[in-house]
Design a protein around this motif. Structure first.
Motif, PDB file in Angstrom:
ATOM      1  N   ASN A 409     -48.592  32.848  -5.313  1.00 34.46           N
ATOM      2  CA  ASN A 409     -48.240  33.537  -3.796  1.00 34.46           C
ATOM      3  C   ASN A 409     -49.637  33.675  -3.021  1.00 34.46           C
ATOM      4  O   ASN A 409     -49.564  33.908  -1.916  1.00 34.46           O
ATOM      5  CB  ASN A 409     -47.446  34.693  -3.733  1.00 34.46           C
ATOM      6  N   LYS A 429     -45.315  29.498 -11.026  1.00 38.37           N
ATOM      7  CA  LYS A 429     -45.134  28.821 -10.053  1.00 38.37           C
ATOM      8  C   LYS A 429     -45.626  28.767  -8.619  1.00 38.37           C
ATOM      9  O   LYS A 429     -46.035  29.755  -8.288  1.00 38.37           O
ATOM     10  CB  LYS A 429     -43.326  29.237  -9.687  1.00 38.37           C
ATOM     11  N   GLY A 430     -45.812  27.576  -7.956  1.00 37.30           N
ATOM     12  CA  GLY A 430     -46.465  27.469  -6.786  1.00 37.30           C
ATOM     13  C   GLY A 430     -47.923  27.448  -7.011  1.00 37.30           C
ATOM     14  O   GLY A 430     -48.678  27.230  -6.074  1.00 37.30           O
ATOM     15  N   GLU A 454     -42.514  21.022  -8.172  1.00 36.04           N
ATOM     16  CA  GLU A 454     -41.896  21.538  -6.903  1.00 36.04           C
ATOM     17  C   GLU A 454     -41.934  20.564  -5.816  1.00 36.04           C
ATOM     18  O   GLU A 454     -42.937  20.426  -5.225  1.00 36.04           O
ATOM     19  CB  GLU A 454     -42.716  22.544  -6.466  1.00 36.04           C
ATOM     20  N   ARG A 457     -42.884  20.787  -2.120  1.00 39.54           N
ATOM     21  CA  ARG A 457     -43.908  21.455  -1.687  1.00 39.54           C
ATOM     22  C   ARG A 457     -45.123  20.360  -1.697  1.00 39.54           C
ATOM     23  O   ARG A 457     -44.977  19.621  -2.749  1.00 39.54           O
ATOM     24  CB  ARG A 457     -44.492  22.724  -2.488  1.00 39.54           C
TER      25      ARG A 457
END
Length: 991
Positions: A409, A429-430, A454, A457
């Protein structure tokens, strides 16, 4: 009658008064100021009409002339022509401006000496002539500038010793002599400048010791003595007396010994720069007294010991750079509690223990680099608590555990390097899809799980992704195409399975793909051919099957193709052999069949490229092909067809030759007419004693002295005997010199003045041709001399001297030009030698201008030369100043070895790879590669120059030094009486 006489008298008085007024005005001192300025203007050469207001018809508006400011008596008190793109010389008439208080000519390209020895500028308080090209020495002589408060001659070509007469200017508050070629010691008499608040002597060739008397300048607030200077001894203890000092910069100037504890007395200091010296010993605990310190840089020294606990008092610190030292022990916990810390760089030390668990909790951390230590434990969870972290580099440690989920994040992250650790678990994740991310390196860990999928994104800025040598598994997801800016994709050495998704074809900018050593199956997707910028493709050691897609030949700049160790079948497409860019290919250990094509690039491939395919035939595999047709018919018809083809080819060649001869005759007859009929424009960058006719007269075939990617170079002699070199730029469209700011860019190059840069004298152009006129270098290029018959006359000292001079020229382009100039094609053939064998960098910046004007479809042809191109260019097609540093490193290896960059070391091996493999890149290994033509070589010098060269050619551009640092390191090369002869098998050891 009386009235008439009275009127006559009054009228006479009025006329007399008017004439008197006119005469007074005509002789008014402001008119003398105007005449002085007009005389001054006569020495100026300016491509822009900025000084049109300076003329005799406009004297009444003197105070409104460009750059002029007057006092209430209409006397000129300020002349400010800074950054006005003016060149030429400065007339002694400047001395007639008697009331002048401020003179600023900074940021132009004046040459010659500044006329300090004449004039009557007794009122002058500020003199700023920085960033010009003044040369010679600085001698104030008879120039009575007793009221001078500011003297700024930064970035000129002034040489000789520092002027002793400066010490007489007792009212000086600002003295900047930096960026020149002053040599010798700092005069102790400068200690008499008691009013001085700013002192810069940085960027010169000063030596000796820093005098202790400098501690008497107690009003000093800023002190700069570093960069290029090479002082003996250490930091004088007396500097601790400068208690008003705010900024102290002693970086890159050869200082030795320990850091004096007296620096702890500088209570007001906010910046302390001591980087890139030879300082040793521990960090003084007394530096903890500098409670106002905001920036601390002591990197690239030999500092030992631990980080003192007293540094916990430095609560204002925003930057801590202590990398490349010999620090040991833990990173203290107090570092994580510094409330203003933004940058922490401690890489390449011997630090152990865990990273402080609360690091980053202050919410301001932006850059963290702790790589190449022996750190253990977990990555702290709080690193990005303030969402400001941009750079996270922890590679080459012993970190274990999982990557913190919170980093997925951290939207501010742009560079992440966590490779060569023991990290486990899955990729957060991300983490790969952060919006600002440009670089992600997680290779050589123990990461598991799937490639993060993902699909909603898009990572719009990610340029490099390296997940190789982990334990990742599963298929490549469809979101593999969600990286539109990706240039490098490295996934080798994992456990990926399934087919290679056709979504790879969406990576429109990708340059390098390595999916080797996995378990991919199925066919090679034809959509990979949509990656038109691809230069490197490795799909080896998988379980891929089916035919090789002929569409791969549509990737016109593909250099490397490895499809070995799969189960591919069918024939090798002959279209692949037509790819002119392909220099290496490997089809070995598959189930390929049929005849290996004998045309195109296949003739250059090694036979090992086809081994392990028992059904392949042809000369490359020494296996005879069995023809399915009637062999008798084939043997009869084939020679006839070949004979007819040869006859047709010969006739065609004859016709083409006749056409060429006729065309040449016609062109020869019309050339003179065309030349005179075209309208030429000549832009001079200094006073010339020749014109367009002299330049055009050089353009004869028998005057050609060089050809390159940029154009053809002619040598010529003008009617007045001046020897010049004329470069005719190739490939420009009509009116190209008007497009993309080309003419303006060339003017910038024309203003560059440096002793080690070839001077661009003029630019001559019409609607079809662009000519650059340079000063002529009689000894030609370094490449021609070094690799020709004269190479044996270049002894070791001459080679070191040439290397230092060329480095100085590049350093000027990188660090002292505004805007900075990237060379983009550094090579030995672009380093020219004058009659004294002094080096001059040539063709600087031309690659950019040629590229902007679309002169080549192959970018590599103008963004570097084969053998000199930095590794990152292969997958980024971008160059920066570190690309020039790499190319210069290749030149240094050339000077050491006497060998050419390519062509002497086998297929696909260049001089850098050969040098590294032969020497194991250690300094002592240099003896294996020294030029056999060199007789006696100082041992330590050879090792030192080789070490600098190896730093320049580091694989990772961030690890290469700047050209400032290269110059500094090369200048530290000192003769050693212990010599090595190439007739000796081993070097002589020191007794």
């Amino acid at each position: 009658m009386m009235k008439f006489l009275l009127v006559s008298v009054l009228f006479s008085l009025l006329i007399s008064n008017s004439l008197s007024t006119f005469q007074v005005y005509d002789s008014h001192p402001s008119s003398r100021d105007a005449q002085a300025l007009i005389s001054l203007k006569q020495g100026f050469l300016s491509p822009d009409p900025i000084l049109n207001s300076w003329n005799e018809s406009n004297i009444h508006s003197l105070c409104y002339w460009k750059g002029i400011r007057c006092d209430h008596f209409q006397r000129v008190v300020s002349v400010d022509l800074s950054n006005s793109n003016i060149f030429g010389v400065i007339s002694p008439s400047i001395g007639n401006l008697e009331h002048l208080v401020n003179l600023s000519l900074a940021g132009n390209a004046f040459s010659g000496n500044f006329p300090l020895e004449s004039g009557n500028l007794t009122s002058l308080r500020s003199l700023n002539i920085s960033n010009n090209s003044f040369n010679g020495s600085l001698d104030l002589g008879l120039f009575s500038l007793l009221h001078l408060e500011v003297l700024d001659v930064y970035n000129n070509n002034l040489s000789g010793p520092l002027p002793q007469s400066v010490a007489k200017l007792k009212k000086l508050k600002h003295l900047d002599l930096g960026g020149n070629y002053f040599s010798g010691a700092i005069p102790p008499s400068y200690a008499g400048l008691k009013e001085l608040e700013f002192l810069s002597l940085a960027g010169n060739d000063l030596s000796g010791v820093i005098p202790g008397e400098i501690g008497e300048l107690t009003n000093l607030k800023q002190l700069f003595l570093g960069y290029f200077n090479d002082f003996d001894g250490g930091i004088p203890l007396e500097i601790g007396n400068l208690t008003n000092l705010l900024h102290l910069d002693l970086s890159s100037c050869g200082l030795e010994g320990e850091i004096p504890k007296q620096l702890g007395n500088l209570w007001n200091l906010d910046t302390l720069f001591l980087q890139t010296n030879l300082l040793s010993g521990p960090l003084p605990p007394q530096l903890g007294n500098l409670t106002r310190l905001k920036s601390l840089d002591i990197s690239n020294n030999e500092i030992t010991g631990e980080i003192p606990i007293e540094f916990s008092n430095l609560t204002e610190l925003a930057l801590i750079n202590l990398f490349i030292n010999k620090l040991h022990g833990d990173i203290p916990d107090f570092v994580s509690k510094l409330p203003n810390l933004e940058v922490l760089k401690l890489w390449q030390n011997n630090l152990t223990g865990a990273i402080p668990s609360e690091l980053g909790s202050n919410g301001r951390l932006k850059e963290l680099d702790l790589s190449s230590n022996r750190l253990t434990g977990l990555i702290p969870q709080s690193l990005c608590s303030g969402r400001t972290l941009r750079i996270l580099i922890l590679l080459n440690n012993f970190l274990f555990g999982m990557i913190p989920e919170d980093l997925g994040n951290c939207l501010s992250l742009s560079r992440v390097r966590l490779s060569q650790n023991f990290l486990s678990g899955s990729v957060p994740k991300g983490f790969l899809y952060l919006p600002e991310l440009s670089l992600m390196e997680l290779q050589n860990n123990y990461l598991t799980g799937n490639f993060p999928d993902e699909h909603t994104r898009v990572a719009g800025k990610l340029g490099q992704l390296n997940l190789s040598n982990n334990r990742l598994s599963g298929p490549l997801p469809l979101s593999i195409g969600n990286f539109p800016s990706l240039q490098i994709l490295l996934l080798s050495g994992n456990q990926f399975t399934g087919s290679i998704s056709s979504e790879v074809g969406r990576l429109q900018l990708v340059l390098k793909i390595d999916l080797s050593k996995n378990n991919f199956s199925g066919e090679i997707p034809a959509d990979i051919s949509k990656c038109l910028h691809l230069t490197y493709l490795d799909l080896s050691t998988n379980m891929l099957s089916g035919p090789i897609p002929a569409q791969l030949s549509e990737i016109h700049i593909l250099n490397y193709l490895n499809l070995s160790h799969n189960i591919l079948n069918d024939a090798i497409p002959k279209e692949i052999g037509t790819m002119k860019s392909l220099t290496a290919a490997d089809f070995s250990y598959n189930d390929l069949s049929g005849k290996v094509p004998e045309s195109g690039q296949f003739t250059y491939f090694n036979s090992t490229s086809f081994q392990g395919n028992p059904q392949l035939c042809g000369p490359f595999v020494n296996r005879t092909c069995v023809f399915p047709a009637n062999p008798t018919e084939i043997s009869v018809n084939k020679p006839r067809i070949q004979a007819k083809f040869k006859l047709i080819f010969a006739l065609g060649l004859l016709i083409c030759s006749l056409i060429f001869v006729c065309g040449a005759l016609i062109r020869t007859r019309t050339l003179r007419f065309q030349t005179h009929s075209r309208k030429w424009k000549l832009t001079a960058f200094q006073k010339l004693d020749f014109g367009v006719e002299d330049i055009l007269e050089c353009l004869k075939d028998n005057n050609v002295i060089g050809r390159g990617g940029a154009g053809v170079v002619y040598k010529g002699t003008t009617r007045k005997g001046t020897q010049i070199a004329v470069k005719k730029l190739l490939g420009f469209d009509k009116d190209s010199y008007h497009d993309n700011g080309f003419s303006a860019e060339i003017r910038i190059l024309g203003q560059i003045r440096h002793r080690n840069i070839v001077r661009l004298l003029a630019f001559c152009s019409n609607k079809e041709t662009n000519l650059l006129v340079y000063e002529y270098m009689p000894e030609g290029s370094l490449g021609e001399v070094l690799h020709g018959s004269k190479g044996g006359f270049l002894d070791w000292q001459k080679r070191v001297k040439i290397g230092i001079e060329a480095a100085r020229g590049l350093c000027y382009l990188h660090h002292d030009c505004n805007p900075l100039v990237l060379h983009r094609d550094v090579k030995s053939n672009n380093i020219l030698l004058d009659s004294e064998l002094e080096a001059h960098v040539a063709d600087f910046g031309l690659a950019k201008f040629l590229l902007d004007n679309g002169t080549s479809e192959c970018m590599s042809a103008i963004a570097g030369s084969y053998g000199y191109i930095a590794p990152e260019y292969a997958y980024t097609l971008k160059v920066d100043e570190k690309s020039d540093v790499y190319s210069f490193g290749v030149v240094l290896v050339e000077l050491i070895t006497g060998r050419r960059p390519v062509g002497e070391f086998g297929d696909g091996v260049d001089i850098v790879q050969w040098a590294k493999s032969t020497t194991s890149a250690c300094k002592e290994g240099v003896f294996e590669i020294l030029d056999s033509r060199l007789k006696d070589i100082p041992i330590e010098e050879a090792k030192h120059v080789f070490f600098v060269a190896m730093l320049c050619v580091q694989e990772q551009s961030v690890e290469r030094p700047t050209m400032r640092e290269v110059v500094h390191m090369l200048q530290q090369t000192k003769s050693n009486h212990n010599l090595i002869s190439n007739s000796d098998k081993y070097p002589k050891k020191n007794p």
